[in-house]
Scaffold this motif. Sequence first.
Motif, PDB file in Angstrom:
ATOM      1  N   GLU A  93       0.851  -1.189   0.000  1.00  0.00           N
ATOM      2  CA  GLU A  93       0.000   0.000   0.000  1.00  0.00           C
ATOM      3  C   GLU A  93       0.888   1.241   0.000  1.00  0.00           C
ATOM      4  N   HIS A  94       0.592   2.195  -0.882  1.00  0.00           N
ATOM      5  CA  HIS A  94       1.401   3.395  -1.025  1.00  0.00           C
ATOM      6  C   HIS A  94       0.524   4.635  -0.970  1.00  0.00           C
ATOM      7  N   ASP A  95       0.989   5.646  -0.256  1.00  0.00           N
ATOM      8  CA  ASP A  95       0.369   6.966  -0.321  1.00  0.00           C
ATOM      9  C   ASP A  95       0.871   7.683  -1.573  1.00  0.00           C
ATOM     10  N   VAL A  96      -0.031   8.369  -2.246  1.00  0.00           N
ATOM     11  CA  VAL A  96       0.315   9.163  -3.425  1.00  0.00           C
ATOM     12  C   VAL A  96       0.116  10.630  -3.074  1.00  0.00           C
ATOM     13  N   LYS A  97       1.155  11.421  -3.264  1.00  0.00           N
ATOM     14  CA  LYS A  97       1.088  12.847  -2.940  1.00  0.00           C
ATOM     15  C   LYS A  97       1.410  13.688  -4.169  1.00  0.00           C
ATOM     16  N   LEU A  98       0.807  14.862  -4.232  1.00  0.00           N
ATOM     17  CA  LEU A  98       1.124  15.847  -5.264  1.00  0.00           C
ATOM     18  C   LEU A  98       1.796  17.039  -4.598  1.00  0.00           C
ATOM     19  N   LYS A  99       2.775  17.587  -5.276  1.00  0.00           N
ATOM     20  CA  LYS A  99       3.438  18.780  -4.734  1.00  0.00           C
ATOM     21  C   LYS A  99       3.800  19.722  -5.878  1.00  0.00           C
ATOM     22  N   GLY A 100       3.737  21.022  -5.580  1.00  0.00           N
ATOM     23  CA  GLY A 100       4.171  22.029  -6.530  1.00  0.00           C
ATOM     24  C   GLY A 100       3.210  22.312  -7.669  1.00  0.00           C
ATOM     25  N   THR A 101       1.929  21.892  -7.563  1.00  0.00           N
ATOM     26  CA  THR A 101       0.992  22.179  -8.652  1.00  0.00           C
ATOM     27  C   THR A 101       0.474  23.618  -8.531  1.00  0.00           C
ATOM     28  N   ALA A 102      -0.082  24.089  -9.630  1.00  0.00           N
ATOM     29  CA  ALA A 102      -0.629  25.454  -9.648  1.00  0.00           C
ATOM     30  C   ALA A 102      -1.957  25.547  -8.926  1.00  0.00           C
ATOM     31  N   LEU A 103      -2.514  24.386  -8.538  1.00  0.00           N
ATOM     32  CA  LEU A 103      -3.786  24.356  -7.816  1.00  0.00           C
ATOM     33  C   LEU A 103      -3.488  23.998  -6.358  1.00  0.00           C
ATOM     34  N   PRO A 104      -3.453  24.968  -5.445  1.00  0.00           N
ATOM     35  CA  PRO A 104      -3.070  24.693  -4.055  1.00  0.00           C
ATOM     36  C   PRO A 104      -3.874  23.572  -3.413  1.00  0.00           C
ATOM     37  N   ALA A 105      -5.155  23.466  -3.755  1.00  0.00           N
ATOM     38  CA  ALA A 105      -5.997  22.428  -3.146  1.00  0.00           C
ATOM     39  C   ALA A 105      -5.551  21.026  -3.536  1.00  0.00           C
ATOM     40  N   ALA A 106      -4.775  20.903  -4.639  1.00  0.00           N
ATOM     41  CA  ALA A 106      -4.332  19.584  -5.097  1.00  0.00           C
ATOM     42  C   ALA A 106      -3.075  19.109  -4.387  1.00  0.00           C
ATOM     43  N   ASN A 107      -2.332  20.022  -3.795  1.00  0.00           N
ATOM     44  CA  ASN A 107      -1.067  19.655  -3.171  1.00  0.00           C
ATOM     45  C   ASN A 107      -1.293  18.929  -1.842  1.00  0.00           C
ATOM     46  N   GLY A 108      -0.400  17.998  -1.551  1.00  0.00           N
ATOM     47  CA  GLY A 108      -0.562  17.175  -0.358  1.00  0.00           C
ATOM     48  C   GLY A 108      -0.962  15.761  -0.738  1.00  0.00           C
ATOM     49  N   LYS A 109      -1.468  15.023   0.225  1.00  0.00           N
ATOM     50  CA  LYS A 109      -1.841  13.635  -0.018  1.00  0.00           C
ATOM     51  C   LYS A 109      -3.099  13.569  -0.879  1.00  0.00           C
ATOM     52  N   LEU A 110      -2.951  12.963  -2.060  1.00  0.00           N
ATOM     53  CA  LEU A 110      -4.101  12.768  -2.933  1.00  0.00           C
ATOM     54  C   LEU A 110      -4.910  11.554  -2.496  1.00  0.00           C
ATOM     55  N   GLY A 111      -4.218  10.479  -2.174  1.00  0.00           N
ATOM     56  CA  GLY A 111      -4.909   9.259  -1.765  1.00  0.00           C
ATOM     57  C   GLY A 111      -3.923   8.126  -1.598  1.00  0.00           C
ATOM     58  N   SER A 112      -4.413   6.900  -1.738  1.00  0.00           N
ATOM     59  CA  SER A 112      -3.554   5.732  -1.602  1.00  0.00           C
ATOM     60  C   SER A 112      -4.025   4.652  -2.557  1.00  0.00           C
ATOM     61  N   LEU A 113      -3.163   3.689  -2.772  1.00  0.00           N
ATOM     62  CA  LEU A 113      -3.497   2.556  -3.637  1.00  0.00           C
ATOM     63  C   LEU A 113      -2.782   1.320  -3.134  1.00  0.00           C
ATOM     64  N   LYS A 114      -3.266   0.169  -3.555  1.00  0.00           N
ATOM     65  CA  LYS A 114      -2.606  -1.100  -3.261  1.00  0.00           C
ATOM     66  C   LYS A 114      -2.174  -1.737  -4.577  1.00  0.00           C
ATOM     67  N   ILE A 146      -2.792  -2.935  -9.913  1.00  0.00           N
ATOM     68  CA  ILE A 146      -3.110  -1.835  -8.997  1.00  0.00           C
ATOM     69  C   ILE A 146      -4.609  -1.843  -8.716  1.00  0.00           C
ATOM     70  N   TYR A 147      -4.963  -1.741  -7.442  1.00  0.00           N
ATOM     71  CA  TYR A 147      -6.387  -1.796  -7.073  1.00  0.00           C
ATOM     72  C   TYR A 147      -6.622  -1.033  -5.764  1.00  0.00           C
ATOM     73  N   ASP A 148      -7.879  -0.927  -5.391  1.00  0.00           N
ATOM     74  CA  ASP A 148      -8.281  -0.282  -4.139  1.00  0.00           C
ATOM     75  C   ASP A 148      -7.735   1.145  -4.035  1.00  0.00           C
ATOM     76  N   GLU A 149      -7.790   1.889  -5.151  1.00  0.00           N
ATOM     77  CA  GLU A 149      -7.390   3.289  -5.110  1.00  0.00           C
ATOM     78  C   GLU A 149      -8.510   4.110  -4.463  1.00  0.00           C
ATOM     79  N   HIS A 150      -8.152   5.043  -3.625  1.00  0.00           N
ATOM     80  CA  HIS A 150      -9.152   5.952  -3.068  1.00  0.00           C
ATOM     81  C   HIS A 150      -8.488   7.255  -2.643  1.00  0.00           C
ATOM     82  N   VAL A 151      -9.245   8.333  -2.708  1.00  0.00           N
ATOM     83  CA  VAL A 151      -8.713   9.644  -2.319  1.00  0.00           C
ATOM     84  C   VAL A 151      -8.707   9.766  -0.804  1.00  0.00           C
TER      85      VAL A 151
END
Length: 232
Positions: A93-114, A146-151
């Motif tokens: 299981e991995h956390d997926v994060k976004l950083k440095g985007t032009a949309l501040p609300a998108a930065n940070g932890k987006l979600g996780s997946l297995k 890849i499965y069980d993706e969720h925000v």
Amino acid sequence: MHKSLLSASLIAFALAAPSVQAHETGDIIVRAGAITVNPKADSSSVKVDRGPLAGADLGGKATMSSDTQLGLNFAYMITNNLGIELLAATPFEHDVKLKGTALPAANGKLGSLKHLPPTLSLVYYPLDHKSVFQPYVGAGINYTWIYDEHVGSQASANGFDNFRAKNTWGVAWQVGADYMLTDKVMINGQVRYIDIDTTGYVDNNAVAPGTRAKVDIDVDPWVYMVGLGYKF
């Protein structure tokens, strides 16, 4: 006197060392241990590919966390020096994060997946099959399911949903070694590099109805495993 002690020590060591046949044609080897997937996660920038803002480049990058699970190897020796090996594991299981985007609300932890990374490899053992120490190299093919993706909760509060990522095929390389403790039991260590390239998608109707963003991720993890093996 010193020579006598040295000779006696060498004889004692030789007697204590295991007298084994390491890997021979027809052997089945099962290994189990702790396995860590450490993604490199070099990604493209985040782009909007659907909706009224399609074509917009939001910049930024995606990153993925590492994870450790139970790793399993199943090997069959075709000859004394050549084997086929299947790598399996409990789900990572991995956390997926976004950083440095032009949309501040998108930065940070987006979600996780297995994901599950079954990998089939051809493995070569260069030393004589009677050697207690058995280094090896291998190459093969990997399928990453890849499965069980969720925000995550914060991303959901910012309007993100329907996070998903593509399954992927890739090549895999490995080096490793067995050291025989007895005629059946061994210590094992191995390192792999797996080519995993995927694309992640996420919707955000709060920005504009029908908006979807995507990011291409070269996961390309280093995979480390240490454990014990048993030969049948």
